[in-house]
Design an enzyme around this catalytic site. Structure first.
Site, PDB file in Angstrom:
ATOM      1  N   LYS A  79       0.855  -1.189   0.000  1.00 15.49           N
ATOM      2  CA  LYS A  79       0.000   0.000   0.000  1.00 15.49           C
ATOM      3  C   LYS A  79       0.884   1.230   0.000  1.00 15.49           C
ATOM      4  O   LYS A  79       1.791   1.357   0.833  1.00 15.49           O
ATOM      5  CB  LYS A  79      -0.918   0.020   1.223  1.00 15.49           C
ATOM      6  CG  LYS A  79      -1.798   1.268   1.269  1.00 15.49           C
ATOM      7  CD  LYS A  79      -2.918   1.147   2.286  1.00 15.49           C
ATOM      8  CE  LYS A  79      -2.484   1.549   3.666  1.00 15.49           C
ATOM      9  NZ  LYS A  79      -3.649   1.610   4.596  1.00 15.49           N
ATOM     10  N   ASP A 120      -3.476   4.832  -0.924  1.00 11.49           N
ATOM     11  CA  ASP A 120      -4.277   5.415   0.152  1.00 11.49           C
ATOM     12  C   ASP A 120      -4.059   6.919   0.158  1.00 11.49           C
ATOM     13  O   ASP A 120      -2.930   7.390   0.330  1.00 11.49           O
ATOM     14  CB  ASP A 120      -3.866   4.801   1.493  1.00 11.49           C
ATOM     15  CG  ASP A 120      -4.702   5.311   2.659  1.00 11.49           C
ATOM     16  OD1 ASP A 120      -5.690   6.031   2.428  1.00 11.49           O
ATOM     17  OD2 ASP A 120      -4.368   4.973   3.803  1.00 11.49           O
ATOM     18  N   GLU A 130      -7.890   3.922  -1.657  1.00  9.61           N
ATOM     19  CA  GLU A 130      -8.490   4.042  -0.330  1.00  9.61           C
ATOM     20  C   GLU A 130      -8.749   5.504   0.025  1.00  9.61           C
ATOM     21  O   GLU A 130      -7.862   6.340  -0.078  1.00  9.61           O
ATOM     22  CB  GLU A 130      -7.561   3.401   0.706  1.00  9.61           C
ATOM     23  CG  GLU A 130      -8.152   3.328   2.093  1.00  9.61           C
ATOM     24  CD  GLU A 130      -7.218   2.637   3.077  1.00  9.61           C
ATOM     25  OE1 GLU A 130      -7.584   2.571   4.261  1.00  9.61           O
ATOM     26  OE2 GLU A 130      -6.128   2.172   2.668  1.00  9.61           O
ATOM     27  N   ASP A 185     -12.357   4.014   4.378  1.00  9.08           N
ATOM     28  CA  ASP A 185     -11.671   3.841   5.662  1.00  9.08           C
ATOM     29  C   ASP A 185     -12.255   4.838   6.658  1.00  9.08           C
ATOM     30  O   ASP A 185     -13.143   4.513   7.431  1.00  9.08           O
ATOM     31  CB  ASP A 185     -10.173   4.055   5.453  1.00  9.08           C
ATOM     32  CG  ASP A 185      -9.356   4.041   6.738  1.00  9.08           C
ATOM     33  OD1 ASP A 185      -9.920   3.759   7.807  1.00  9.08           O
ATOM     34  OD2 ASP A 185      -8.141   4.315   6.682  1.00  9.08           O
ATOM     35  N   GLY A 207      -4.374  -0.994   9.491  1.00 14.92           N
ATOM     36  CA  GLY A 207      -3.482  -0.814  10.632  1.00 14.92           C
ATOM     37  C   GLY A 207      -3.452   0.622  11.109  1.00 14.92           C
ATOM     38  O   GLY A 207      -3.754   1.550  10.357  1.00 14.92           O
TER      39      GLY A 207
END
Length: 373
Positions: A167, A194, A219, A244, A296
């Site tokens: 990512k 992301d 994301e 997210d 995470g």
């Protein structure tokens, strides 16, 4: 067989400061130091469970901070669980409905009670929550780097270590050109990006260029509290959007799915308020053909162990961000540390989170301690 009831007789908050091996940079800033609480709950028989807060010192990710976590736990959540009788951890989330939001504080306390419950049952936490996998696929998140050459070198190192997907954090000015060079070097690597809400719908033509890079997902490209504009963007992109920051509750998921805001959802235990709600979101997404994966929050070992356990549920079909402890810390607070081999983490078969607290390490990092009984 009916579960035996248990009561929480004592709660201990350990405040820790842990230095990251290297700064983690997103479109919203740098993280160098992890300031957080380990929540320890103890029942009348001496069983101990552990959870971990995930908020940062400033409210850049959600409205929560380390200090608001402390305040809400001390004044609202701990009084709700102290001396309360439980037969199952899924009784905690309804109890916490009296407190609005503050999901990261809730997740830390509830997580500790889940760990305690699994230890009382002498079973792994993964089994207690209904997981069945013996191993989980794992990817790695790479922050914005000082240069593209540094980024390419970092990716190369992570691929050599065995991670199953990478990512990359992006932002305006660090996106299309970067991905062109990454794809040239790694044409077949599973990659997602992301944005941490760095773009607006006015960037739609720019974001459509990301379709050229065969990405697993984009994301949270738009606002942290948005569903409508993400739906408009998803209708224009081939690449799946993953939400997210927009997802805090099961109702948020229902809204996103109903209007087509995304095709993938990142479930973070801390962001949604704990394992009970995370399981509800997982089940709803499975029923509606929405893929999920476990994100995470730069967790230390206790929080990381909770995420690993959650990832054993069947609809976690994409590699999560639960990378090895050594990616982040010189020394983690659990023994053994979380390790990865061939892109997989093996689920420990010991009771509870499956890892012992390394008390020497915890005490080395500890900067405060409060006891409630």
């Amino acid at each position: 067989m009916t579960d035996r009831s248990f009561s929480i007789k004592q709660v201990v908050l350990h405040r820790l400061n842990m230095q990251l091996k290297q700064p983690f940079t997103t479109s919203l800033g740098d993280v160098n130091l992890k300031d957080f609480y380990v929540v320890e709950v103890i029942d009348e028989e001496g069983y101990r469970g552990f959870g971990e807060t995930a908020a940062f010192p400033t409210p850049w990710y959600t409205e929560e901070t380390v200090e608001t976590n402390r305040h809400v736990m001390e004044t609202s959540l701990i009084p709700l669980v102290l001396y309360q009788s439980f037969t199952h951890p899924n009784q905690v989330a309804p109890l916490f409905e009296k407190v609005r939001r503050n999901n990261m504080a809730k997740a830390a306390v509830e997580g500790a009670i889940w760990d305690l419950y699994a230890k009382r049952k002498d079973m792994p936490l993964a089994t207690a929550i209904g997981g069945a996998k013996q191993k989980v696929d794992v990817g790695v998140s790479i922050g914005i780097q000082p240069s593209i050459n540094r980024l390419l070198h970092t990716i190369e190192r992570r691929v050599a270590e065995g991670y199953k997907r990478v990512k990359l954090k992006i932002k305006p000015g660090w996106d299309v050109n970067v991905l062109e060079q990454v794809r040239t070097r790694f044409p077949d690597l599973p990659i997602m990006v992301d944005a941490n809400s760095a773009y607006s719908l006015q960037d739609i033509d720019h974001l459509k260029q990301l379709d050229d890079f065969n990405l697993m997902m984009i994301e949270q490209p738009l606002a942290h509290d948005d569903f409508l504009e993400h739906a408009q963007l998803q209708a224009k992109l081939r690449t799946p959007i993953c939400l997210d920051e927009s997802i805090h509750t099961l109702n948020d998921v229902k809204m996103a799915v109903h209007i087509g805001s995304c095709k993938i959802i990142n479930i973070k235990v801390s962001r949604v308020g704990g394992i009970t709600v995370a399981k509800q979101i997982h089940d709803y997404c499975a029923a509606h053909n929405i893929q999920v994966w476990c994100g995470g929050m730069l967790e230390a070992g206790i929080g990381r162990a909770h995420s690993v356990a959650l990832s054993t549920l069947p609809n976690f079909t994409l590699p999560g961000d639960t990378a090895a402890s050594s990616n982040y810390w010189e020394r983690d607070i659990i023994d053994p540390e979380v390790t990865m081999e061939n892109g997989e983490i093996t689920i420990p078969n010991r009771a509870g989170i499956g890892y012992e607290v390394d008390w020497k390490a915890l005490e080395m990092y500890r900067v405060g301690k409060s006891i409630f009984k």
